[in-house]
Design an enzyme around this catalytic site. Structure first.
Site, PDB file in Angstrom:
ATOM      1  N   PRO A 187       0.835  -1.205   0.000  1.00  0.00           N
ATOM      2  CA  PRO A 187       0.000   0.000   0.000  1.00  0.00           C
ATOM      3  C   PRO A 187       0.871   1.257   0.000  1.00  0.00           C
ATOM      4  CG  PRO A 187      -0.556  -1.470   1.839  1.00  0.00           C
ATOM      5  CD  PRO A 187       0.648  -2.040   1.174  1.00  0.00           C
ATOM      6  N   MET A 188       0.457   2.237  -0.782  1.00  0.00           N
ATOM      7  CA  MET A 188       1.253   3.454  -0.920  1.00  0.00           C
ATOM      8  C   MET A 188       1.464   4.170   0.410  1.00  0.00           C
ATOM      9  SD  MET A 188       3.087   4.949  -2.822  1.00  0.00           S
ATOM     10  CE  MET A 188       3.127   5.169  -4.513  1.00  0.00           C
ATOM     11  N   CYS A 189       0.434   4.135   1.286  1.00  0.00           N
ATOM     12  CA  CYS A 189       0.569   4.857   2.555  1.00  0.00           C
ATOM     13  C   CYS A 189       1.684   4.239   3.407  1.00  0.00           C
ATOM     14  CB  CYS A 189      -0.749   4.881   3.309  1.00  0.00           C
ATOM     15  SG  CYS A 189      -1.457   3.250   3.545  1.00  0.00           S
ATOM     16  N   THR A 190       1.806   2.904   3.309  1.00  0.00           N
ATOM     17  CA  THR A 190       2.870   2.231   4.057  1.00  0.00           C
ATOM     18  C   THR A 190       4.231   2.646   3.511  1.00  0.00           C
ATOM     19  OG1 THR A 190       1.423   0.343   4.334  1.00  0.00           O
ATOM     20  CG2 THR A 190       3.759  -0.042   4.734  1.00  0.00           C
ATOM     21  N   SER A 226       4.726   6.531   4.393  1.00  0.00           N
ATOM     22  CA  SER A 226       4.857   7.066   5.755  1.00  0.00           C
ATOM     23  C   SER A 226       5.125   6.068   6.868  1.00  0.00           C
ATOM     24  CB  SER A 226       3.617   7.901   6.090  1.00  0.00           C
ATOM     25  OG  SER A 226       2.468   7.171   5.771  1.00  0.00           O
TER      26      SER A 226
END
Ligand SMILES: [Zn+2]
Length: 407
Positions: free
Chosen positions: A179-182, A185
């Site tokens: 996942p991009m958020c992982t 950030s």
């Protein structure tokens, strides 16, 4: 592309050379093809094998690609494979240009689904239909082998007759993405750090010039990603980023297991023998192999999909409301598990003229057609029943769709 060839009457035959094959072709047995008559006249031995590969040999291939040795690093794979086969199976080889039409059987050992779909589409495009009836002489059987670690499969495809690659697209596991958020950030794994550099930092910093895409085979590129990934990992106290892992993540390498490759290669070769000799019924039609835990194989008949976008001969329906945006159609083409296109280009015919609605692969056309993505199908002038022609890297043919308006 190299040709492996031996001429039938050559002196390279020795006594008993074909003994093993004769046991299959000169005796009857329980697995024999019902229409086959064993005899000494039956075909024996493959004498004409083309090897097609555009790649050169890399040192990382040596552990699993049996035909290559350390001295061959840097040479074209097709040359070395043909040399090896010719030295092992006496004969001669010569390079030649070819058309797919000239082949009787095609065996694929590809490392991507897109490449499989392309070859599948190529063989489907060669089929000849007369009044909707398939001419069986236009069928070129496709034998496809694939492995992933300790798992593998071998399958026999008779294009236009049995399930094709696209019929069973849903069987392939989705590519695992983080996942991009992982990535952005909350990285926890070394892979997250490498993905961060690959997806976000590379396009921003363009370390090798403006238009230079990241090349997983370029050691300088990998070195750059590796160093940046180390920095990112240090920031989050993550350990385990190595050069090797960096290359693995960038190139999406799945470790190859030599024994799995050998088992699948043997299964494919057996199918080629069965089809070429007509002495035995071919695999019907999909064999899975798994030796993760013990050893397991299973064969089932993959079924043709009635509305397969590749082999069904019927344009698939696309159900959208007139107020849907073109972007939604594009998303459907890429996200639908049965289509999984990569960068579809959509064209249609309006007032007798070809109109490109969206095309991604040429920057100037992408720029010109991008505003269409936010327009509704109605605003674009599309009508119920309109045919949309979609081109994509997953097939050499244009795929036709029929737009069906929902209210
Ligand atoms: Zn199909």
């Amino acid at each position: 592309m190299m040709l492996v060839d031996g001429d039938a009457g050559s002196t390279s035959d020795w006594d008993d050379r074909w003994n093993h094959i004769k046991k299959f072709l000169e005796r009857s047995g329980p697995f024999m093809h019902p229409d086959f008559e064993p005899s000494t006249e039956a075909l024996s031995g493959f004498r004409n094998i083309h090897v097609v590969d555009m790649d050169n040999i890399d040192v990382s291939n040596l552990n699993r690609q049996f035909l290559f040795r350390a001295k061959d690093v840097g040479r074209p794979k097709a040359d070395v494979a043909a040399d090896f086969i010719n030295s092992r199976v006496p004969g001669c080889f010569c390079p030649s240009f070819y058309l797919y039409l000239e082949f009787h059987i095609i065996v694929c050992g590809l490392d991507s689904i897109v490449a499989r779909r392309w070859m599948n589409g190529m063989l489907l495009s060669l089929l000849v239909y007369e009044d909707g009836v398939l001419d069986p002489s236009s069928i070129i059987p496709l034998i496809d082998g694939g492995t992933e670690g300790f798992k593998g499969n071998a399958r026999v495809i008779l294009p236009g007759m049995t399930a094709c690659i696209d019929c069973t697209l849903e069987l392939y596991p989705p590519q695992i993405n983080f996942p991009m958020c992982t990535i952005a950030s909350m990285p926890r794994l070394p892979e997250h750090c490498i993905e961060y550099v690959r997806i976000l930092q590379w396009p921003k910093e363009m370390p090798f010039g403006d238009d230079m895409a990241l090349d997983g085979d370029d050691p300088e590129h990998i070195q750059w990603v590796y160093q940046k990934s180390l920095e990112r990992a240090a920031e989050f106290s993550i350990t385990g980023v190595t050069y090797r892992l960096t290359q693995g993540v960038v190139k999406r390498i799945i470790p190859a297991v030599a024994s799995t490759n050998a088992a699948i290669a043997a299964a494919c070769a057996t199918e080629v023998f069965k089809i070429a000799s007509s002495a035995y019924l071919p695999l019907n039609n999909y064999m899975v192999f798994n030796d993760v835990d013990g050893l397991y194989t299973y064969t089932f008949e993959a079924e043709r999909k009635e509305n397969c976008s590749a082999c069904s001969q019927v344009p698939s329906d696309l159900h959208f409301s007139p107020s849907s945006k073109l972007q939604e159609v594009l998303d459907y083409l890429t996200e639908s598990t049965s289509l999984q296109m990569k960068s579809p280009a959509i064209t249609t015919t309006m007032d007798g003229k070809n109109k490109t609605l969206y095309l991604q692969s040429v920057a100037s056309i992408e720029q010109r057609t991008r505003p269409n993505l936010t327009k509704t199908l109605k605003e674009l002038g599309l009508a119920d029943g309109q045919e949309l022609a979609v081109a994509d890297v997953t097939t050499p043919q244009t795929v036709l769709f029929k737009l069906c308006f929902t209210s």
